[in-house]
Design an enzyme around this catalytic site. Structure first.
Site, mmCIF file in Angstrom:
data_model
loop_
_atom_site.group_PDB
_atom_site.id
_atom_site.type_symbol
_atom_site.label_atom_id
_atom_site.label_comp_id
_atom_site.label_asym_id
_atom_site.label_seq_id
_atom_site.Cartn_x
_atom_site.Cartn_y
_atom_site.Cartn_z
ATOM 1 N N ASN A 181 -8.430 0.022 3.201
ATOM 2 C CA ASN A 181 -9.378 -0.579 4.148
ATOM 3 C C ASN A 181 -10.222 0.471 4.863
ATOM 4 O O ASN A 181 -11.339 0.187 5.294
ATOM 5 C CB ASN A 181 -8.635 -1.412 5.200
ATOM 6 C CG ASN A 181 -8.035 -2.671 4.606
ATOM 7 O OD1 ASN A 181 -7.592 -2.663 3.468
ATOM 8 N ND2 ASN A 181 -8.018 -3.744 5.371
ATOM 9 N N TYR A 182 -9.662 1.668 5.039
ATOM 10 C CA TYR A 182 -10.401 2.741 5.698
ATOM 11 C C TYR A 182 -10.874 3.714 4.618
ATOM 12 O O TYR A 182 -10.303 4.797 4.448
ATOM 13 C CB TYR A 182 -9.517 3.463 6.715
ATOM 14 C CG TYR A 182 -8.860 2.530 7.705
ATOM 15 C CD1 TYR A 182 -9.578 1.493 8.286
ATOM 16 C CD2 TYR A 182 -7.520 2.685 8.055
ATOM 17 C CE1 TYR A 182 -8.967 0.630 9.187
ATOM 18 C CE2 TYR A 182 -6.912 1.829 8.965
ATOM 19 C CZ TYR A 182 -7.640 0.800 9.521
ATOM 20 O OH TYR A 182 -7.044 -0.046 10.416
#
Length: 211
Positions: free
Chosen positions: A154-155
């Site tokens: 997600n990052y």
């Protein structure tokens, strides 16, 4: 918190309870209470620039490690560290059961975000703040997971490996794929070959179709 960590001196006024959609406004850097109508703006009124990295921790950070963390936080200043606890139900699901592999054995996941704004130099200051982000990441290396040093997809972090724009080479992808998906990466590449064999949908860190 007051029972287990009284040293923090946490007060009810330190906490915010809000809806999910209002939290997106808060995390976008707007003042608490800003109308959600700002989400309708295609160009945000306030521009917060940032570089985010992540880590997984399989052991408790020792006291000297926390002291080092505190020193770097104070030195950089414009940095946010979020630690998400794992365990519980996460531990009960096999890492091969879903694409998300970071389950049993992880104490917590940490997100490091170094941020700056136009008043800090804007785009011209980007290199300096990105370097600070990488310095922070290097500082935490002795305490984070290793072989591979895992990360949360997600990052997205191009520092951990990436393909050239428009290309998705399998050997290159194995590098970041192992960090994001561990042993599930090759299975995902097999699924990609069935769903998108021509690799139409791709980016610098996408999963290539397994030939």
């Amino acid at each position: 918190m007051n029972a287990n960590l009284p040293e923090l001196g946490l007060q009810r006024s330190d906490c915010l309870e809000t809806s999910w959609v209002k939290s997106t406004v808060y995390w976008a850097g707007f003042a608490n209470g800003t109308s959600i109508d700002v989400l309708l703006n295609s160009v945000p009124a306030n521009t917060m620039l940032y570089k985010t990295k992540s880590d997984y921790y399989k052991a408790v950070i020792p006291e000297h490690g926390l002291e080092t963390l505190w020193e770097v936080l104070m030195d950089i200043g414009n940095v946010i560290v979020i630690m998400n606890p794992y365990g519980g139900r996460m531990d009960e699901i096999s890492e091969s059961e879903t694409a998300f592999a970071h389950r049993g054995g992880n104490f917590f996941m940490a997100q490091y975000t170094v941020h700056w704004s136009e008043s800090d130099g804007g785009i011209s200051a980007e290199g300096r703040y990105v370097d600070l982000s990488r310095r922070f990441f290097r500082t935490m290396a002795p305490y984070a997971s290793s072989n591979p040093r895992a990360a949360l997809v997600n990052y997205r972090d191009l520092d951990i490996g990436s393909n050239e724009s428009g290309e998705t080479d399998l050997e290159v992808a194995k590098g970041y794929g192992a960090k994001y998906f561990k042993n599930n990466f090759m299975r995902l590449a097999g699924a990609k070959a069935m769903i998108d064999p021509e690799n139409f949908f791709k980016n610098e860190q996408s999963i290539p179709p397994l030939k």
